[in-house]
Design a protein around this motif. Structure first.
Motif, PDB file in Angstrom:
ATOM      1  N   ILE A  92      15.738 -13.379  14.524  1.00  0.00           N
ATOM      2  CA  ILE A  92      16.244 -14.291  15.555  1.00  0.00           C
ATOM      3  C   ILE A  92      17.216 -15.305  14.975  1.00  0.00           C
ATOM      4  O   ILE A  92      18.246 -15.621  15.577  1.00  0.00           O
ATOM      5  N   ASN A  93      16.915 -15.791  13.769  1.00  0.00           N
ATOM      6  CA  ASN A  93      17.726 -16.843  13.165  1.00  0.00           C
ATOM      7  C   ASN A  93      18.786 -16.313  12.210  1.00  0.00           C
ATOM      8  O   ASN A  93      19.465 -17.096  11.537  1.00  0.00           O
ATOM      9  N   GLY A  94      18.933 -14.976  12.142  1.00  0.00           N
ATOM     10  CA  GLY A  94      19.983 -14.383  11.333  1.00  0.00           C
ATOM     11  C   GLY A  94      19.820 -14.581   9.847  1.00  0.00           C
ATOM     12  O   GLY A  94      20.806 -14.623   9.104  1.00  0.00           O
ATOM     13  N   ARG A  95      18.566 -14.668   9.371  1.00  0.00           N
ATOM     14  CA  ARG A  95      18.344 -14.859   7.942  1.00  0.00           C
ATOM     15  C   ARG A  95      18.436 -13.515   7.214  1.00  0.00           C
ATOM     16  O   ARG A  95      18.223 -12.455   7.807  1.00  0.00           O
ATOM     17  N   PRO A  96      18.711 -13.553   5.896  1.00  0.00           N
ATOM     18  CA  PRO A  96      18.884 -12.309   5.132  1.00  0.00           C
ATOM     19  C   PRO A  96      17.559 -11.632   4.817  1.00  0.00           C
ATOM     20  O   PRO A  96      16.493 -12.104   5.201  1.00  0.00           O
ATOM     21  N   ASN A  97      17.667 -10.512   4.060  1.00  0.00           N
ATOM     22  CA  ASN A  97      16.514  -9.763   3.531  1.00  0.00           C
ATOM     23  C   ASN A  97      15.691  -9.073   4.616  1.00  0.00           C
ATOM     24  O   ASN A  97      14.467  -8.981   4.521  1.00  0.00           O
ATOM     25  N   VAL A  98      16.362  -8.597   5.655  1.00  0.00           N
ATOM     26  CA  VAL A  98      15.706  -7.754   6.657  1.00  0.00           C
ATOM     27  C   VAL A  98      16.402  -6.390   6.650  1.00  0.00           C
ATOM     28  O   VAL A  98      17.614  -6.312   6.851  1.00  0.00           O
ATOM     29  N   LYS A  99      15.657  -5.334   6.396  1.00  0.00           N
ATOM     30  CA  LYS A  99      16.217  -4.000   6.328  1.00  0.00           C
ATOM     31  C   LYS A  99      16.780  -3.573   7.690  1.00  0.00           C
ATOM     32  O   LYS A  99      16.259  -3.965   8.737  1.00  0.00           O
ATOM     33  N   ALA A 100      17.834  -2.775   7.655  1.00  0.00           N
ATOM     34  CA  ALA A 100      18.540  -2.405   8.891  1.00  0.00           C
ATOM     35  C   ALA A 100      17.606  -1.758   9.911  1.00  0.00           C
ATOM     36  O   ALA A 100      17.640  -2.086  11.103  1.00  0.00           O
ATOM     37  N   LYS A 101      16.737  -0.848   9.469  1.00  0.00           N
ATOM     38  CA  LYS A 101      15.857  -0.170  10.432  1.00  0.00           C
ATOM     39  C   LYS A 101      14.819  -1.140  11.001  1.00  0.00           C
ATOM     40  O   LYS A 101      14.411  -1.014  12.164  1.00  0.00           O
ATOM     41  N   THR A 102      14.399  -2.132  10.179  1.00  0.00           N
ATOM     42  CA  THR A 102      13.475  -3.146  10.678  1.00  0.00           C
ATOM     43  C   THR A 102      14.165  -4.039  11.696  1.00  0.00           C
ATOM     44  O   THR A 102      13.602  -4.376  12.746  1.00  0.00           O
ATOM     45  N   LEU A 103      15.407  -4.396  11.409  1.00  0.00           N
ATOM     46  CA  LEU A 103      16.208  -5.201  12.331  1.00  0.00           C
ATOM     47  C   LEU A 103      16.330  -4.501  13.687  1.00  0.00           C
ATOM     48  O   LEU A 103      16.142  -5.110  14.747  1.00  0.00           O
ATOM     49  N   GLN A 104      16.614  -3.197  13.638  1.00  0.00           N
ATOM     50  CA  GLN A 104      16.762  -2.428  14.869  1.00  0.00           C
ATOM     51  C   GLN A 104      15.453  -2.365  15.649  1.00  0.00           C
ATOM     52  O   GLN A 104      15.428  -2.490  16.886  1.00  0.00           O
TER      53      GLN A 104
END
Length: 345
Positions: free
Chosen positions: A27-39
């Motif tokens: 939600i806050n656009g922070r780093p260290n989130v994998k693309a598939k997790t983001l999706q």
């Protein structure tokens, strides 16, 4: 979820199979989130018609956080103290709306440790792991981080993994400190030095050994290091190793124990006459090592504060989950040195 209630951040986390902290990072656009997790998180938000707002963000930051600490099983007295400090931190953590669940595993078995890491519930907001620096363990840490669970390594590091940080002393410096003490206590006598470690896959023991060798080879060339003996931090293994060293080498001047098993080492040294007893330098002032140090069987112990380490690991995980700042100086773990004359009461 009740149909009349708006979906919450926790609802999104459950629908996506991730932690609240991961949803907050998305939600806050922070780093260290994998693309598939983001999706996955975005799809869950869409399915639930979740729309973040400032009040919801504030509530998320004040949420209750759950952390998992993976600790070694076995007879290591210092790790028993670490486990006790985790249990004793409950009241302090409650004040920060956080809690820790302890799990115990054989950290000397890379497959068991990797399996325990993989088994960590993805609903946790973070994990602290006494790590083994081994490919299967590093891969398991990376999988946990990829699934949105931040990891700090505690006491023993896996620096090539995607862990958030390491909580512990500078172990190379601790090894150099041990060498300086051992060299001075040996009084210039030439001879051999026995070296014990729990495992050559434990990064803290390897780093201590590196620092120890570095200083001995530079400043104490009259001392020769014998082949390293692995004891798995077991009292019985350490006792047998010290007894073998004393029996096999008439020129034995000193023993350095970079790991645990001090209770067993003390038993073996107690059976030697004072004229045959080598200088002994080890690690951690615990219920297992305090007696031998007080009795003069051990000459010095290099120590670290288990309570400080547990609290520091928790603070790092809370900061990561909530977006709060940390104070680096507060998280620096110091190296303590104890001899018989400065032991605490």
């Amino acid at each position: 979820m009740n149909d009349t209630q708006a979906p919450t951040l926790l609802d999104v986390a459950r629908a996506a199979g991730v932690s609240r902290a991961t949803v907050d990072r998305v939600i806050n656009g922070r780093p260290n989130v994998k693309a598939k997790t983001l999706q996955r998180v975005r799809e869950a938000m869409e399915r639930l018609s979740y729309r973040p707002d400032p009040l919801a963000a504030g509530l998320a930051r004040r949420a209750r956080y759950r952390f998992c600490f993976l600790l070694p099983a076995g007879t290591n007295a210092f790790m028993d103290e670490v486990a006790a400090q985790v249990a004793g931190s409950a009241a302090w953590l409650a004040g920060t709306r956080a809690s820790i669940e302890r799990r115990f595993v054989d950290v000397f078995d890379p497959f068991a440790l990797a399996g325990a890491i993989d088994a960590v519930d993805r609903g946790f907001d973070g994990a602290a792991i006494v790590a083994l620096d081994e490919p299967h363990v590093r891969a398991a840490v990376d999988r946990l981080v990829a699934d949105g669970i931040p990891v700090v390594t505690l006491i023993s590091d896996a620096p090539a993994s995607r862990r958030l940080g390491f909580v512990g002393v500078d172990n190379a410096a601790a090894g150099r400190t041990a060498a300086a003490l051992l060299g001075r206590f040996s009084g210039g006598r030439g001879g051999s030095v026995g070296v014990l470690v729990g495992s050559l896959s434990l990064r803290d023991h390897v780093d201590r050994l590196f620092g120890f060798r570095q200083l001995v080879e530079r400043d104490y060339r009259h001392l020769s290091l014998l082949p390293v003996v692995e004891t798995r931090d077991e009292d019985g293994e350490a006792e047998a190793a010290v007894a073998r060293l004393a029996a096999a080498d008439a020129g034995l001047v000193a023993i350095y124990n970079a790991g645990a098993g001090n209770r067993g080492a003390g038993r073996a040294l107690s059976r030697l006459g004072a004229d045959r007893r080598p200088v002994f330098v080890g690690h951690e002032l615990t219920s297992a090592s305090a007696g031998p140090l007080r009795e003069g069987l051990f000459d010095a112990l290099i120590a670290q504060n288990a309570g400080h380490e547990v609290r520091s690991a928790a603070r790092l995980l809370i900061a990561q989950a909530s977006g709060a700042p940390i104070i680096p100086e507060q998280e620096r773990i110091r190296i303590d040195v104890f001899i018989r004359e400065n032991m605490p009461d």
